[in-house]
Each structure stands twice: as C-alpha cells, then as structure tokens.
Enzyme design. Sequence first.
Site, PDB file in Angstrom:
ATOM      1  CE  LYS A 269       7.353 -31.277 -20.065  1.00  0.00           C
ATOM      2  NZ  LYS A 269       6.968 -30.006 -20.678  1.00  0.00           N
ATOM      3  CG  ASN A 270      10.659 -29.154 -19.982  1.00  0.00           C
ATOM      4  OD1 ASN A 270       9.728 -29.473 -20.723  1.00  0.00           O
ATOM      5  ND2 ASN A 270      10.476 -28.518 -18.843  1.00  0.00           N
TER       6      ASN A 270
ATOM      7  NE  ARG B 198       4.766 -21.088 -24.038  1.00  0.00           N
ATOM      8  CZ  ARG B 198       4.536 -19.902 -24.571  1.00  0.00           C
ATOM      9  NH1 ARG B 198       3.313 -19.559 -24.875  1.00  0.00           N
ATOM     10  NH2 ARG B 198       5.508 -19.060 -24.787  1.00  0.00           N
TER      11      ARG B 198
ATOM     12  CB  CYS C  72      -0.128 -21.946 -21.600  1.00  0.00           C
ATOM     13  SG  CYS C  72       1.214 -21.809 -20.453  1.00  0.00           S
TER      14      CYS C  72
ATOM     15  NE  ARG D 244       5.276 -20.822 -20.645  1.00  0.00           N
ATOM     16  CZ  ARG D 244       5.404 -22.131 -20.781  1.00  0.00           C
ATOM     17  NH1 ARG D 244       4.345 -22.908 -20.745  1.00  0.00           N
ATOM     18  NH2 ARG D 244       6.588 -22.670 -20.957  1.00  0.00           N
ATOM     19  N   PRO D 245       5.027 -14.783 -23.353  1.00  0.00           N
ATOM     20  CG  PRO D 245       5.673 -12.579 -22.949  1.00  0.00           C
ATOM     21  CD  PRO D 245       5.217 -13.831 -22.270  1.00  0.00           C
TER      22      PRO D 245
ATOM     23  CG  ASP E 121       9.124 -10.432 -25.386  1.00  0.00           C
ATOM     24  OD1 ASP E 121       8.918 -11.568 -24.907  1.00  0.00           O
ATOM     25  OD2 ASP E 121       9.417  -9.453 -24.684  1.00  0.00           O
TER      26      ASP E 121
ATOM     27  CG  ASP F 122       8.974 -26.813 -14.695  1.00  0.00           C
ATOM     28  OD1 ASP F 122       8.159 -25.877 -14.758  1.00  0.00           O
ATOM     29  OD2 ASP F 122       9.691 -27.156 -15.661  1.00  0.00           O
TER      30      ASP F 122
ATOM     31  NE  ARG G   8       1.665 -30.520 -22.299  1.00  0.00           N
ATOM     32  CZ  ARG G   8       2.037 -29.275 -22.047  1.00  0.00           C
ATOM     33  NH1 ARG G   8       1.248 -28.477 -21.379  1.00  0.00           N
ATOM     34  NH2 ARG G   8       3.191 -28.822 -22.465  1.00  0.00           N
TER      35      ARG G   8
HETATM   36  C1  EPZ Z   1      10.743 -23.680 -19.895  1.00  0.00           C
HETATM   37  O1  EPZ Z   1       9.708 -22.835 -20.387  1.00  0.00           O
HETATM   38  C2  EPZ Z   1      10.083 -24.994 -19.532  1.00  0.00           C
HETATM   39  N1  EPZ Z   1       9.440 -25.548 -20.712  1.00  0.00           N
HETATM   40  C3  EPZ Z   1       9.055 -24.782 -18.431  1.00  0.00           C
HETATM   41  O2  EPZ Z   1       8.525 -26.027 -18.060  1.00  0.00           O
HETATM   42  C4  EPZ Z   1       9.745 -24.148 -17.240  1.00  0.00           C
HETATM   43  O3  EPZ Z   1       8.795 -23.882 -16.248  1.00  0.00           O
HETATM   44  C5  EPZ Z   1      10.468 -22.864 -17.657  1.00  0.00           C
HETATM   45  O4  EPZ Z   1      11.386 -23.137 -18.757  1.00  0.00           O
HETATM   46  C6  EPZ Z   1      11.269 -22.227 -16.538  1.00  0.00           C
HETATM   47  O5  EPZ Z   1      12.203 -23.148 -16.056  1.00  0.00           O
HETATM   48  C7  EPZ Z   1      10.138 -26.237 -21.586  1.00  0.00           C
HETATM   49  O6  EPZ Z   1      11.331 -26.421 -21.466  1.00  0.00           O
HETATM   50  C8  EPZ Z   1       9.381 -26.814 -22.710  1.00  0.00           C
HETATM   51  P1  EPZ Z   1      11.224 -19.208 -19.952  1.00  0.00           P
HETATM   52  P2  EPZ Z   1      10.061 -21.501 -21.171  1.00  0.00           P
HETATM   53  O7  EPZ Z   1      11.373 -18.692 -21.331  1.00  0.00           O
HETATM   54  O8  EPZ Z   1      11.321 -21.715 -21.933  1.00  0.00           O
HETATM   55  C9  EPZ Z   1       9.016 -14.956 -19.754  1.00  0.00           C
HETATM   56  C10 EPZ Z   1       6.833 -27.627 -17.662  1.00  0.00           C
HETATM   57  O9  EPZ Z   1       5.941 -27.759 -16.773  1.00  0.00           O
HETATM   58  N2  EPZ Z   1       9.354 -14.796 -21.188  1.00  0.00           N
HETATM   59  O10 EPZ Z   1      12.463 -19.460 -19.155  1.00  0.00           O
HETATM   60  O11 EPZ Z   1       8.854 -21.080 -21.901  1.00  0.00           O
HETATM   61  C11 EPZ Z   1       8.026 -16.078 -19.486  1.00  0.00           C
HETATM   62  O12 EPZ Z   1       6.705 -15.677 -19.708  1.00  0.00           O
HETATM   63  C12 EPZ Z   1       7.116 -26.282 -18.289  1.00  0.00           C
HETATM   64  O13 EPZ Z   1       7.519 -28.570 -18.068  1.00  0.00           O
HETATM   65  C13 EPZ Z   1       9.087 -13.599 -21.826  1.00  0.00           C
HETATM   66  O14 EPZ Z   1       8.547 -12.658 -21.235  1.00  0.00           O
HETATM   67  O15 EPZ Z   1      10.323 -20.520 -19.953  1.00  0.00           O
HETATM   68  C14 EPZ Z   1       8.345 -16.441 -18.057  1.00  0.00           C
HETATM   69  O16 EPZ Z   1       7.686 -15.571 -17.199  1.00  0.00           O
HETATM   70  C15 EPZ Z   1       6.172 -25.225 -17.857  1.00  0.00           C
HETATM   71  N3  EPZ Z   1       9.429 -13.465 -23.141  1.00  0.00           N
HETATM   72  C16 EPZ Z   1       9.859 -16.205 -17.954  1.00  0.00           C
HETATM   73  O17 EPZ Z   1      10.186 -15.350 -19.062  1.00  0.00           O
HETATM   74  C17 EPZ Z   1      10.029 -14.479 -23.840  1.00  0.00           C
HETATM   75  O18 EPZ Z   1      10.308 -14.301 -25.036  1.00  0.00           O
HETATM   76  C18 EPZ Z   1      10.718 -17.457 -18.055  1.00  0.00           C
HETATM   77  O19 EPZ Z   1      10.282 -18.229 -19.140  1.00  0.00           O
HETATM   78  C19 EPZ Z   1      10.319 -15.685 -23.178  1.00  0.00           C
HETATM   79  C20 EPZ Z   1       9.962 -15.814 -21.850  1.00  0.00           C
END
Ligand code: EPZ
Length: 421
Positions: free
Chosen positions: A22-23, A93, A117, A122-123, A125, A308, A400
């Site tokens: 999926k991801n 997202r 969410c 999950r910002p 930035d 995950d 999903r």
């Molecule tokens: C991806 O989310 C996956 N989603 C998530 O899977 C997965 O848990 C996550 O990576 C970590 O492996 C998809 O691929 C669609 P991150 P992502 O950016 O990219 C913070 C599932 O169940 N952050 O690596 O959104 C964030 O809040 C989902 O399939 C910022 O602060 O994760 C988190 O604490 C859930 N600012 C951390 O970084 C930003 O601009 C890591 O998030 C981006 C992220």
Amino acid sequence: MDKIVIEGGAPLKGEIKISGAKNSAIKLMVLPLLTDQPVELTNMPNLRDTRSMAGLLRHLGVTVEEGPGPRMFMHAPKLASTEAPYDLVRKMRATFNVLGPLLAREHKAKVSLPGGCAIGARPVDLHLKALEAMGAKIELIEGYVVATAKGGLKGADITFPFISVGATEHAILAAVLAKGETTLNNAAREPEIIDLANALNAMGARITGAGRSEIQIVGVKSLDGVSHSVVPDRIEAGTYALAAATAGGSVRLVNVRSDHLGSLWPLIAQAGAKVTMDETSVLIERNPKTRLKPVDVETQAYPGFPTDLQAQFMAMCCLADGVSIIRENIFENRFMHCPELARMGADIKVTGREAIVRGVKQLRAAPVMATDLRASASLIAAGLAAQGTTHISRVYHLDRGFEHIEVKLGNCGANIRREKE
Ligand code: EPZ
C-alpha cells in the site's frame, strides 16, 4: 458499516500470498502526473487508499483504469486541474504528495493541508521546506498550500532535521524534473523509497543512493512512461507473521521480500516461533500449546523495527509469559489499541511513549473498536488467539490497507467473517 467477527482459538494453517505494498502503491500512483506517457503498475493492491488516490487523480485529469487483476493503468497527456480539494485530501494523507509533482510539471499547485490523524499531529513542514529549498513560493491560504515555481523548480541541497518517509519521497518526486542537482541528506531508507526511485529511474530519472541516507537526483527535462511491479507489502507480511505467532500454527507467506523485515524475524524467533525463510517466502511455525516469551521492542525508521507493526507485535506480547516493554518512537499517539486489547483481558500500562505489557495466559473475546489501520490488525490477531467470539467494529480502517484480510486468514482455517453492523 461492516464489522469483523472472529471465533477465536483455532491455530492458523496454510499459505498467504502477500499483495503489493500500500505505502508504495499510493506514492507510485502520482507518477502519471510527471509524464505525458502511460504508466502501468502491476502487483497492485486494490484498497480503499488506492481508490482514494485514484479519485484524486481523476479529478486532476488522469485516466485511471483498474484491472484486470492486480493492475492499474494511468495516463495524463494533459492535466485538467492543479488543485487538490480538501474533500479528496482529507480521506488519506498521502494524497498531499501530489503537490511536488504538480509543481514540477505545471509550476503551480493548490493542495489542501491534510490535517492531523488519530496516530498523531503529522505535520508536513519538512515537505514544504524541501519544496521551498527548490525555489517554490509557498503560501498557506484558508487551509490550502498555494505554491508556485516560476520557471520551474531548481535543484537544492536539503538536509532533513529528522527522518521522514513522506518528505523524502515528496522531495524525490519534485526533484526529478528540477533544473540541476538535488542532494537529500538524512533521507529515509525504506524499501518503498527504493521502489519509487526504481520506477522513476525506469522512466528516465537520474536518482542514485535510494535506500541510503544520502540521495542524489540530477533533474531531467522529461520522463517516459513505465510498467512497474509494486514491491511486496512488508507490513502486510509482518502482520500475518505476527498473527501466526500469536494464534499459533503454521503459515507460509509467499510473494514476500524477506530481507525487508530483517528487524522482525529475530524478535518473532525470540518470542518462541520458528522462522524459516528464503528470499521470497517465509514459514512461521508455533505450537499453540506452548507459552510465548516476552520481547522488548522499540520502533525506529527503517531498517529498525517498523511503527506500522507495533500494534500487531503488542498483541503477541499480551500472551507472553512475562513482561515486554514496547517503545513507540515515531508517532506520539500510537497506543490507542491498548485500551481495546485491555477489554480482551490484556494487562498493559502506558506511560508516555512506553507500554509495559504483562503477558496473560488467555485473552477473552469482547466487542472492540478499530481505531486506525494497524490497530485493527492487532485486534484481529488478538481475536484469533482469544477464547470466544470477538466483534471488531469500524473495520473501514482495515479496508484502507489490507486486501481481503478475512479471506486470506479464512483460507488458513481462521473462523473469521465480515458482517453488517
Ligand atoms: C509513512 O508516513 C507511512 N505512510 C506510515 O504508515 C508510517 O507509519 C510512517 O511512514 C513511518 O514509517 C505512508 O507511507 C502513506 P513520516 P509518513 O513522515 O510519511 C513527523 C500506515 O499505517 N513529521 O516518516 O507520514 C511525523 O509526524 C501509515 O500505513 C513531521 O514532523 O511518516 C512523524 O512523527 C501510518 N513533519 C515522523 O515525522 C513532516 O513534515 C515520521 O513521519 C513530516 C513528518
């Protein structure tokens, strides 16, 4: 709305074919925004999230055809819009990742901010800073990111302050058509990022280093079409492996990349299941009459233990003979499955980012509620091992990200069915 009903106690026995990830799939689906040539994805999962992304792509003017079988064909000789409205972005997202490709191709985009969410704020930035570094002018207007890149995006040297999967992918998607060279430092190393880079390179992009912390992208003028097979879903594979370890039995997973779960296999073995694998299949065996052993784990960016799989891992620890400590380092609010597991008799104490799980001999069935995608899967694993009939409501979360979960588990002897609530 549907619910899942499980009569617990039957060990699992059989074979499960793992679907495309999926991801990875939902990120690969933005590729037609970067080319006027056709894009075909095979080993494509059919999920609520892929359908949400297809809805947004159609809105942007992409022709999307699903099937036959696990295949998706997409083509956008021209785009109809550069605007991704709130209604289409809020469902998922990852739709936010159309921003970079739209900027790269059309030099402008208006994309709704995705919002928080259940698992955390999950910002985005880091995504926006990366695009700004590439010359995009970004304004936030009434919940929308309004971005322009007059004359196109330019290569940049970007250092992420911490690892983000989404921001790494987004920066790659924006940089492939930028003028000049982009370097990403402290990039995420997930297999899904390698999959994205492989597909883009097959389209003529020049990306090196995907899978390492430093990625280089030399921008090209245009990209070709591609036919690409989506990488197998390591989280789906890990989920079934943990369900087999939790409920006991013998389950062979096929169409897996066993090397993508290097952090999981030793922990499952430590818990008392036997793991036998080759490159593309993994056999999990556990005698349901013996007790599981406790195992500590903390979530990390790849190649560490995936967030995950944290909820599914916890379901297994609930039945261990001793105390397991589970630490969640990625998302600040990813323990919502704990009160639901507690309803089934689990003994879990959460303090901040740590959960202390005192194993119990037996879980008991209860009505429970799915709170997010992976939490739903942990309740299923617990339900399979529990005594009695578990009812899991709000299974739209499950749909999903898991293709035919009740069919795949049913084929392994699980008493599991979907009912209308
Ligand atoms: C991806 O989310 C996956 N989603 C998530 O899977 C997965 O848990 C996550 O990576 C970590 O492996 C998809 O691929 C669609 P991150 P992502 O950016 O990219 C913070 C599932 O169940 N952050 O690596 O959104 C964030 O809040 C989902 O399939 C910022 O602060 O994760 C988190 O604490 C859930 N600012 C951390 O970084 C930003 O601009 C890591 O998030 C981006 C992220």
